[in-house]
Design a protein around this motif. Structure first.
Motif, PDB file in Angstrom:
ATOM      1  N   ALA A  74       0.834  -1.206   0.000  1.00 43.31           N
ATOM      2  CA  ALA A  74       0.000   0.000   0.000  1.00 43.31           C
ATOM      3  C   ALA A  74       0.868   1.254   0.000  1.00 43.31           C
ATOM      4  N   ALA A  75       1.922   1.236   0.831  1.00 40.21           N
ATOM      5  CA  ALA A  75       2.807   2.405   0.887  1.00 40.21           C
ATOM      6  C   ALA A  75       3.517   2.593  -0.441  1.00 40.21           C
ATOM      7  N   ALA A  76       3.943   1.476  -1.066  1.00 36.13           N
ATOM      8  CA  ALA A  76       4.637   1.571  -2.350  1.00 36.13           C
ATOM      9  C   ALA A  76       3.740   2.216  -3.402  1.00 36.13           C
ATOM     10  N   MET A  77       2.424   2.024  -3.268  1.00 37.04           N
ATOM     11  CA  MET A  77       1.512   2.668  -4.221  1.00 37.04           C
ATOM     12  C   MET A  77       1.185   4.097  -3.805  1.00 37.04           C
ATOM     13  N   ALA A  78       0.907   4.275  -2.512  1.00 39.11           N
ATOM     14  CA  ALA A  78       0.345   5.559  -2.085  1.00 39.11           C
ATOM     15  C   ALA A  78       1.401   6.669  -1.997  1.00 39.11           C
ATOM     16  N   VAL A  79       2.638   6.328  -1.612  1.00 42.60           N
ATOM     17  CA  VAL A  79       3.626   7.394  -1.407  1.00 42.60           C
ATOM     18  C   VAL A  79       3.949   8.130  -2.712  1.00 42.60           C
ATOM     19  N   PRO A  80       4.304   7.417  -3.811  1.00 41.89           N
ATOM     20  CA  PRO A  80       4.596   8.180  -5.033  1.00 41.89           C
ATOM     21  C   PRO A  80       3.395   8.988  -5.514  1.00 41.89           C
ATOM     22  N   PHE A  81       2.230   8.375  -5.466  1.00 37.78           N
ATOM     23  CA  PHE A  81       1.032   9.091  -5.911  1.00 37.78           C
ATOM     24  C   PHE A  81       0.775  10.313  -5.039  1.00 37.78           C
ATOM     25  N   GLY A  82       0.842  10.104  -3.735  1.00 38.38           N
ATOM     26  CA  GLY A  82       0.546  11.199  -2.816  1.00 38.38           C
ATOM     27  C   GLY A  82       1.509  12.356  -2.986  1.00 38.38           C
ATOM     28  N   VAL A  83       2.808  12.032  -3.107  1.00 42.48           N
ATOM     29  CA  VAL A  83       3.812  13.088  -3.267  1.00 42.48           C
ATOM     30  C   VAL A  83       3.614  13.811  -4.597  1.00 42.48           C
ATOM     31  N   ALA A  84       3.315  13.036  -5.659  1.00 36.43           N
ATOM     32  CA  ALA A  84       3.128  13.651  -6.975  1.00 36.43           C
ATOM     33  C   ALA A  84       1.934  14.608  -6.952  1.00 36.43           C
ATOM     34  N   ILE A  85       0.845  14.176  -6.307  1.00 38.78           N
ATOM     35  CA  ILE A  85      -0.335  15.047  -6.252  1.00 38.78           C
ATOM     36  C   ILE A  85      -0.014  16.330  -5.492  1.00 38.78           C
ATOM     37  N   ALA A  86       0.702  16.171  -4.370  1.00 41.18           N
ATOM     38  CA  ALA A  86       1.047  17.350  -3.578  1.00 41.18           C
ATOM     39  C   ALA A  86       1.938  18.293  -4.392  1.00 41.18           C
ATOM     40  N   LEU A  87       2.899  17.727  -5.128  1.00 46.46           N
ATOM     41  CA  LEU A  87       3.772  18.560  -5.965  1.00 46.46           C
ATOM     42  C   LEU A  87       2.956  19.319  -6.997  1.00 46.46           C
ATOM     43  N   TYR A  88       2.038  18.612  -7.634  1.00 47.57           N
ATOM     44  CA  TYR A  88       1.219  19.278  -8.650  1.00 47.57           C
ATOM     45  C   TYR A  88       0.432  20.422  -8.029  1.00 47.57           C
ATOM     46  N   LEU A  89      -0.201  20.120  -6.881  1.00 45.58           N
ATOM     47  CA  LEU A  89      -1.042  21.135  -6.240  1.00 45.58           C
ATOM     48  C   LEU A  89      -0.228  22.351  -5.813  1.00 45.58           C
ATOM     49  N   GLU A  90       0.970  22.109  -5.279  1.00 45.89           N
ATOM     50  CA  GLU A  90       1.728  23.223  -4.723  1.00 45.89           C
ATOM     51  C   GLU A  90       2.602  23.929  -5.754  1.00 45.89           C
ATOM     52  N   GLU A  91       3.049  23.200  -6.785  1.00 44.70           N
ATOM     53  CA  GLU A  91       4.032  23.797  -7.693  1.00 44.70           C
ATOM     54  C   GLU A  91       3.480  24.134  -9.068  1.00 44.70           C
ATOM     55  N   PHE A  92       2.560  23.333  -9.578  1.00 45.97           N
ATOM     56  CA  PHE A  92       2.197  23.496 -10.982  1.00 45.97           C
ATOM     57  C   PHE A  92       0.754  23.909 -11.231  1.00 45.97           C
ATOM     58  N   ALA A  93      -0.162  23.427 -10.393  1.00 45.01           N
ATOM     59  CA  ALA A  93      -1.575  23.561 -10.736  1.00 45.01           C
ATOM     60  C   ALA A  93      -1.975  25.028 -10.844  1.00 45.01           C
ATOM     61  N   SER A  94      -2.783  25.313 -11.862  1.00 48.10           N
ATOM     62  CA  SER A  94      -3.299  26.669 -11.995  1.00 48.10           C
ATOM     63  C   SER A  94      -4.433  26.853 -10.989  1.00 48.10           C
ATOM     64  N   VAL A 151      -6.724   4.717   1.654  1.00 40.77           N
ATOM     65  CA  VAL A 151      -6.768   5.368   2.967  1.00 40.77           C
ATOM     66  C   VAL A 151      -5.543   6.270   3.151  1.00 40.77           C
ATOM     67  N   MET A 152      -4.377   5.787   2.702  1.00 33.62           N
ATOM     68  CA  MET A 152      -3.128   6.510   2.945  1.00 33.62           C
ATOM     69  C   MET A 152      -2.957   7.723   2.035  1.00 33.62           C
ATOM     70  N   LEU A 153      -3.477   7.619   0.807  1.00 31.28           N
ATOM     71  CA  LEU A 153      -3.196   8.635  -0.213  1.00 31.28           C
ATOM     72  C   LEU A 153      -3.458  10.071   0.260  1.00 31.28           C
ATOM     73  N   PRO A 154      -4.669  10.373   0.757  1.00 26.88           N
ATOM     74  CA  PRO A 154      -4.898  11.772   1.160  1.00 26.88           C
ATOM     75  C   PRO A 154      -4.023  12.197   2.342  1.00 26.88           C
ATOM     76  N   LEU A 155      -3.696  11.248   3.225  1.00 32.12           N
ATOM     77  CA  LEU A 155      -2.848  11.601   4.367  1.00 32.12           C
ATOM     78  C   LEU A 155      -1.469  12.025   3.889  1.00 32.12           C
ATOM     79  N   ILE A 156      -0.920  11.252   2.943  1.00 30.61           N
ATOM     80  CA  ILE A 156       0.416  11.567   2.438  1.00 30.61           C
ATOM     81  C   ILE A 156       0.393  12.870   1.649  1.00 30.61           C
ATOM     82  N   THR A 157      -0.644  13.046   0.836  1.00 33.06           N
ATOM     83  CA  THR A 157      -0.740  14.281   0.062  1.00 33.06           C
ATOM     84  C   THR A 157      -0.751  15.489   0.994  1.00 33.06           C
ATOM     85  N   ARG A 158      -1.590  15.406   2.023  1.00 34.25           N
ATOM     86  CA  ARG A 158      -1.697  16.526   2.971  1.00 34.25           C
ATOM     87  C   ARG A 158      -0.373  16.816   3.652  1.00 34.25           C
TER      88      ARG A 158
END
Lengths: 321, 295
Positions: free
Chosen positions: B90-110, B158-165
């Protein structure tokens, strides 16, 4: 001039690499974000799809149906809705004042060393796995409440139907207390963050005018945080509404609408979890999906409500997080 | 010098005394509430420790699950292995996704796109885990066999939004100056993000992930329908149902047999110790990262 062309060439290669790198990184992160967006839609779709059979069989009347009869294949959600409402309400009634008091203690009263320790301990309460809390609920808290608290409530307030039934070690009352334990740390931590963002000048102004600490808290801290507190309570509510495991362990799984808090009941979530050993018919499985769909709608609505309040509040108090 | 006689008494009268008493009461209530929360935590931990510690032994941690209705005590090795596999995947799936989403939201998203994605992350965060369980059941297991992958994906949701946040929070703490300095030196955005921003927030991302793992390892609801019928021995293959601690505690707690309750307490103790210690350490580390970055 020769150097300029040289660096120009160099920069040309780098520019391509940078252009590509930027594109790839944006593409990957945007893709992941789209997955999150799609996931929530897919969850809603899949759950409604699973509920389709029950939806077409019972229609909207499923919501006020009271049966859960695997022999006759008739199912309804009302007892679960009732159980969810009662347990969550009870949890909030217990948890809200406690959580606000804790948040006030942490933000206004405690010296910084104690604040760190107490704050972490309260957060640890939220970290306990729900299945462990449920185990404790069924084997320790339930019998304790049945022996000491419920008889007392029954004898003093027994004329109210809520406290009328025979005290028992598993039931709605125990579930409400367990949910309160889960909701307290959530509400407390949100409230604490709110209270910390109250501008210190306002607090100091109140104190300088001769207000006692409590008058300052009531007049400044609580008064200016009211919408935020509401949002925190709704977040706690969302947690209480959706908790399945611990409630299943302590509530006793009885599908009926009873006035008494002491008798076994069921919530939407605990009914779903309680059927894990396998449902008999397709219609029953579909009915479980229907319950999950109701839960999904309630969950999304409470979440949106909390967000809306927070967003409005953020305008009202710029600088607050 | 004539002494100034105050026209009114400067000493508090009854009203002031009452206000002070009310203030004291309010402070006492706040203190008692905080103590009550700690008391509940203490009593839960103590109950589990008292009942579970007697059962804990090397044998209990390393043997296979007990044969039902036999006097054999058994162990929980399969639960520990299964939980580790489920949460690891689960962590192997959620960590990359969560970090990528956070990066998009904070760095790239309009500003037009960001709220929609933020909302879906928040909604995922507020989703009751039993709904995730039913969803996973509907997608992977209904009409098929139970399997570990389904459980891992449920835990990953379950983990994805926690990691993103958690990642978003540390990304916001990275000083603007870092970003501006890198860009002013002519670094491209991807180099700035991967070379400057991500490394300086790595600690926070790591602790956020550990907290998400501590949360996921105790989650029962996403696993209940998809990996709850399993054998007695250690299993590593996520293509089949994997024994796991939370579901087994749940099953044992519903059992009538007092011996099963004993096993549930001991397993709960192991699970709780793991969760409390990892989240405590992660929280302390997070507080340090915050104070280091947020100077």
């Amino acid at each position: 001039m020769a150097t300029v062309t040289a660096t120009g060439e160099l920069r040309g290669g780098r520019r391509l690499r940078d252009w590509l790198g930027d594109r790839i990184l944006i593409f990957v992160t945007a893709g992941a974000s789209l997955v999150a967006l799609g996931l929530i839609a897919f969850i809603a779709y899949k759950i409604l799809r699973g509920a389709h059979l029950a939806l077409s069989t019972f229609g909207i009347s499923f919501i006020w149906g009271t049966a859960w009869d695997t022999n006759k294949n008739v199912f309804g959600a009302l007892p679960g809705l009732y159980g969810t409402a009662v347990t969550s309400l009870m949890a909030l009634l217990i948890a809200t004042p406690l959580a606000i008091a804790i948040a006030l203690f942490l933000s206004e009263l405690a010296p910084s060393g104690i604040r760190l320790v107490v704050g972490s301990l309260v957060e640890m309460l939220a970290a306990i796995p729900t299945v462990v809390l449920g185990l404790w609920g069924i084997l320790v808290l339930g019998p304790f409440l049945a022996d000491h608290v419920e008889p007392w409530l029954h004898s003093t307030l027994g004329f109210i139907p809520l406290f009328g039934g025979q005290p028992g070690a598993s039931g709605i009352f125990v579930a409400g207390v367990i949910l309160a334990i889960m909701a307290v740390p959530i509400i407390a931590s949100v409230c604490r963050e709110l209270f910390v963002t109250v501008p210190p000048e306002q607090e100091e102004a109140a104190l300088a005018l001769g207000a006692t600490r409590w008058e300052m808290v009531r007049g400044v801290v609580l008064a200016s945080s009211r919408p935020g507190i509401a949002a925190a309570v709704i977040l706690g509510l969302g947690r209480a509404l959706g908790e399945a495991i611990a409630v299943t362990q302590v509530i006793g799984a009885a599908w009926g609408v009873k006035w008494s808090l002491f008798v076994p009941g069921d919530t939407l979530a605990s009914r779903i979890a309680g059927q894990y050993q396998g449902a008999v018919s397709k219609l029953q499985i579909s009915s479980l999906f229907y319950l999950a769909a109701i839960l999904l709608v309630i969950g999304v609505v409470t979440n949106l409500a909390a967000q809306l309040i927070v967003r409005r509040f953020a305008y009202a108090r710029p600088g607050g997080s | 010098m004539a002494a100034v006689e105050p026209g009114i008494s400067l000493r508090g009268g009854g009203r002031v005394r009452r206000r002070k008493v009310v203030n004291r009461i309010a402070e006492a209530v706040a203190l008692v509430a905080a103590l009550l929360a700690i008391f509940v935590l203490g009593i839960v931990v103590w109950s589990v420790a008292k009942r579970g510690a007697g059962e804990l032994s090397w044998n209990f941690l390393t043997k296979d699950l007990p044969i039902p209705f036999s006097p054999d005590k058994g162990g929980i090795a399969p639960l520990l292995v299964g939980s580790a596999v489920l949460v690891g995947l689960a962590a192997a799936m959620a960590v990359p996704f969560g970090v990528a989403i956070a990066l998009y939201l904070e760095e790239f998203a309009s500003p037009r796109v960001a709220p929609a994605i933020q909302l879906s992350v928040d909604l995922l965060n507020g989703l009751p885990s039993i709904v995730i369980g039913v969803f996973i059941f509907g997608v992977f297991v209904y009409g098929h066999l139970q399997n570990g992958w389904a459980g891992s994906i449920g835990l990953a949701i379950v983990m994805l939004p926690l990691i993103t946040r958690a990642t978003q929070e540390v990304l916001r703490l990275v000083p603007r100056g870092y970003r501006e300095a890198a860009l002013a030196l002519g670094a491209s955005r991807w180099r700035t993000v991967l070379g400057i921003i991500l490394p300086s927030s790595l600690g926070g991302i790591l602790t956020g992930s550990v907290l998400a793992i501590a949360r996921a390892v105790g989650e029962t609801a996403p696993l209940l329908f998809v990996t709850s019928i399993y054998g007695r021995s250690v299993a590593w293959n996520p293509l089949h149902a994997l024994p796991n601690a939370p579901v087994q505690i749940f099953i044992w707690s519903e059992s009538e047999d007092p011996a099963d309750h004993q096993r549930a307490w001991a397993t709960a103790l192991v699970l709780m110790l793991f969760v409390l210690i990892t989240s405590l350490v992660a929280r302390l580390a997070l507080a340090r990262t915050r104070s280091k970055l947020g100077r």
